[in-house]
Scaffold this active site. Structure first.
Site, short mmCIF file in Angstrom:
data_model
loop_
_atom_site.label_atom_id
_atom_site.label_comp_id
_atom_site.label_asym_id
_atom_site.label_seq_id
_atom_site.Cartn_x
_atom_site.Cartn_y
_atom_site.Cartn_z
N GLU A 171 0.82 -1.22 0.00
CA GLU A 171 0.00 0.00 0.00
C GLU A 171 0.86 1.26 0.00
OE1 GLU A 171 -2.79 -0.50 -0.88
OE2 GLU A 171 -2.87 -2.60 -0.35
N HIS B 109 -5.13 -6.37 -11.30
CA HIS B 109 -4.54 -7.28 -10.31
C HIS B 109 -4.14 -8.60 -10.94
CE1 HIS B 109 -6.97 -4.45 -7.92
NE2 HIS B 109 -6.02 -4.60 -7.03
#
Length: 724
Positions: free
Chosen positions: A369, A454
């Protein structure tokens, strides 16, 4: 195609790890902070520089310093010392200098020189404008006297004293709107906001001893925490005014971890409160203790900061020394974690029943992140298409490197993403074998820009693994790793540290918002040449790794001038006329798209799926959203007798039940003769037959037409199509 293959919803949701949240009403788990034009805003507005580039920029600024000082009208006793260089996307430079006067540091003497892209000085931002002139630099007050006076005068700490950590330094104090003064900057220690060992700086006139200014120095505190995912670790904390502690990490930009108290994803700060405790012991290692997830986050973000600082000389996400706030316990049953550039913050969900309610605060997730923020501040890769896959892969790569860097025995380094999160298959993604999850791409194909980011990230993940570790099976971090290339090649890696240096330099120096996989190959080859030489083994292995994921070909081997041969599969002539004849050209697709017209590059030899015969097949649909596709062959002469169309079909789906949500129709001259759907799902290929007696002797157009509804994907695989 935005394909989602048939995985459980739990895994499909979990694979949205790292999506950046937009401040609009949309599916948060798959949202991005992309603007309407497809670009992502760069709040810093500057080009990024790796350690080598930054050092070169500072060296250049240093060489220019004397000329700059003269052009600004500074005096002969003043010198400029380059501190930082920021470069706009336009090429304009902003050079920050500190100032000295007769060798003494000038507090308030810093300035920023702004240069246009053609290197012309356009303006200067001054902390203290103009030249400095003092009558002398010999103090009346001794350093010892200054320390004693500072201890008596300190206002921010009680029982102030000078310890062996404290000192008095002779400086020039230059306030913004007053004349410069020869001064001492003295530090003292006492009880204050950061606890019993708080420190304060006191500025004293070196002639009169008068107090000029004073302020408390930030002081981090090391506490002990027990995280859900990281085990027992040391976390950096701060003391509050009441003698308690908060999860405020002054050592890493003032990062604060908040309990979001289940605030919505769209506003994690809505009900947030900073974690506080009467003791400096945090969590008990269980998910039921709200502090435990906070320990994971605090530790993970600190390790990520340290990794970037020690590896790339990068100070925080935006390289400005500022820590981003983090929120744990966001929303309810949230199987996601994300970085949001609009609030410069990170959010972590508590997981859901699908993963046993394990918080998404694993070490590699934290690194993932925070790395989204680094990408936003550097290449700012668009969060869609191939660029989006590279964006996600960058976070996987750097999150993995953080895990290795941390050296945590509870979560040792490996190339699995989210292996601590109790997912059904044991991980979120694998870099050594991305396709093992059933959705991610291990090898490049024309679909790379159309699948979910993803899933397309698997290509670069696979490249990075092969660059670092090479081919072949091995055990890393206690987990099995595959390392199988897409082309059957065999080679050794250059090590993860060199691979990371190459990727970061490519990201920060050569990649842009629209970089695709071909351009990423170019960027990494250039980065490898910059770091290790154009004829280096490192650059050669980078080229080998790209070829091993079906992008480009290997460069000549610098050792012997020729590349190591790359095996290529021998085509199986399935498409040639079989016994009994085939009216279709290339019915087995072994000559690629020859003879066929396709709307979406469906004909492929991708190893993501299996062909029925040979190595090529047609992969239709699998978007997981509303879409249509066609695969056709025109001007086909149907033979006489009892003609029929036969083909092999494999259907996999995320749908349930017998309702036909997603369909594949067989059409002749526009008329549908047969329809297959998600209800025809099968474990393998099944031969289908369509009667063409009504068209015997005619020249017709054959079409396979796919259609998918707005949610849940269905994949139709076709092979060995024959009319005879």
């Amino acid at each position: 195609m935005n394909r989602k293959t048939a995985l459980a919803v739990a895994v499909a949701a979990a694979l949205t790890l790292g999506s950046a949240v937009a401040t609009s009403a949309q599916n948060i788990a798959l949202a991005s902070n992309a603007a309407s034009d497809g670009t992502r805003s760069n709040p810093a507005g500057f080009r990024a520089m790796d350690a080598a580039g930054r050092a070169a920029a500072l060296a250049r600024a240093g060489r220019e310093a004397d000329a700059v000082a003269k052009s600004l009208g500074l005096g002969p006793d003043e010198r400029l010392v380059a501190k930082d260089v920021l470069v706009d996307n336009s090429g304009a430079r902003h050079v920050r200098y500190d100032r000295t006067y007769r060798g003494l540091p000038v507090l308030g003497g810093d300035l920023v020189v702004h240069r246009s892209a053609d290197d012309t000085i356009t303006s200067t931002s001054w902390a203290h404008p103009g030249a400095i002139s003092l009558s002398g630099v010999t103090p009346r007050l001794s350093a010892q006297d200054a320390s004693a006076s500072a201890a008596r005068s300190a206002e921010h700490v009680k029982q102030a004293r000078a310890t062996d950590r404290d000192s008095s330094q002779l400086v020039v104090w230059a306030p913004a709107h007053a004349a410069p003064v020869l001064a001492y900057r003295s530090t003292v220690t006492g009880a204050g906001q950061a606890g019993a060992q708080s420190r304060e700086a006191v500025l004293l006139d070196a002639g009169s001893g008068a107090v000029l200014d004073q302020y408390e120095l930030e002081q981090g505190v090391s506490g002990t925490g027990n995280g859900v995912n990281v085990g027992q670790v040391t976390v950096e904390t701060s003391q509050d005014g009441s003698g308690g502690y908060t999860l405020t990490d002054a050592q890493h930009g003032g990062t604060i971890v908040y309990d979001s108290n289940n605030s919505p994803q769209s506003n994690p700060a809505q009900n947030a409160q900073a974690f506080s405790n009467s003791t400096d012991n945090w969590g008990d290692g269980t998910a039921s203790n709200r502090e435990s997830a906070a320990v994971d986050a605090s530790y993970g973000l600190a390790k990520t900061w340290d990794f970037y600082k020690s590896t790339f000389n990068r100070s925080g996400i935006r390289n400005d020394g500022r820590g981003a706030p983090a929120y744990v316990h966001v929303d309810n049953q949230l199987l996601n974690a994300f970085y949001d550039d609009s609030c410069f913050c990170m959010s972590f969900g508590d997981g859901s029943s699908q993963n046993g309610n394990i918080p998404l605060t694993a070490l590699d997730v934290s690194g993932h992140e925070m790395s989204h923020g680094v990408t936003a501040a550097t290449a700012n890769l668009n969060y869609s298409g191939e660029s989006g896959g590279l964006n996600e892969s960058t976070s996987d790569i750097m999150g993995t490197m953080v895990e290795f860097y941390a050296g945590n025995s509870t979560d040792p380094g490996d190339y699995y993403i989210g292996e601590k999160l109790n997912m059904g298959n044991g991980y979120l993604r694998r870099m050594d074998n991305p396709a093992a999850d059933g959705s991610s791409l291990s090898c490049y194909s024309s679909r790379a820009g159309q699948v979910d980011v993803h899933y397309s990230s698997g290509i670069a993940n696979h490249f990075f693994y092969l660059t670092a570790e090479g081919t072949g099976a091995k055990t890393i971090g206690g987990l099995p790793h595959d390392g199988a290339p897409c082309n059957g090649d065999s080679f050794g890696g250059i090590g993860k540290d060199k691979a990371a240096q190459i990727w970061y330099r490519a990201l920060s120096t050569y990649m842009t918002s629209t970089t695709d996989y071909a351009a990423a190959r170019t960027a990494t080859l250039q980065a490898a040449a910059d770091l290790y030489g154009a004829d280096s083994q490192e650059r050669y292995i980078v080229s080998k790794a790209w070829a091993a994921v079906s992008i480009g070909t290997a460069l000549p081997d610098p050792g012997n001038g020729t590349p190591t041969p790359t095996p290529t599969p021998t085509p199986t002539p399935t498409g040639t006329p079989a016994p009994g004849g085939n009216a279709l050209a290339n019915g087995g697709f072994e000559q690629g798209a020859t003879g066929w017209t396709q709307s979406a590059n469906d004909i492929t030899n991708s190893t993501q799926q299996q062909a029925h015969g040979g190595t090529w097949y047609a992969w239709m649909m699998g978007y997981g959203s509303a879409a249509t596709e066609t695969l056709a062959q025109n001007s086909v002469t149907v033979p006489a007798g009892s003609p029929k169309l036969t083909f092999w079909l494999k259907v996999t789906t995320q749908e349930t039940g017998t309702t036909a949500y997603d369909t594949l129709k067989v059409k002749v001259n526009g008329t549908a003769l047969a329809t297959y759907s998600n209800a025809n799902a099968s474990a393998g290929y099944v031969q289908k037959t369509v009667d063409l007696s009504a068209y015997r002797g005619q020249t017709v157009n054959l079409e396979f037409a796919g259609q998918e509804d707005a949610s849940l994907s269905t994949v139709f695989l076709l092979d060995d199509v024959k009319i005879g």
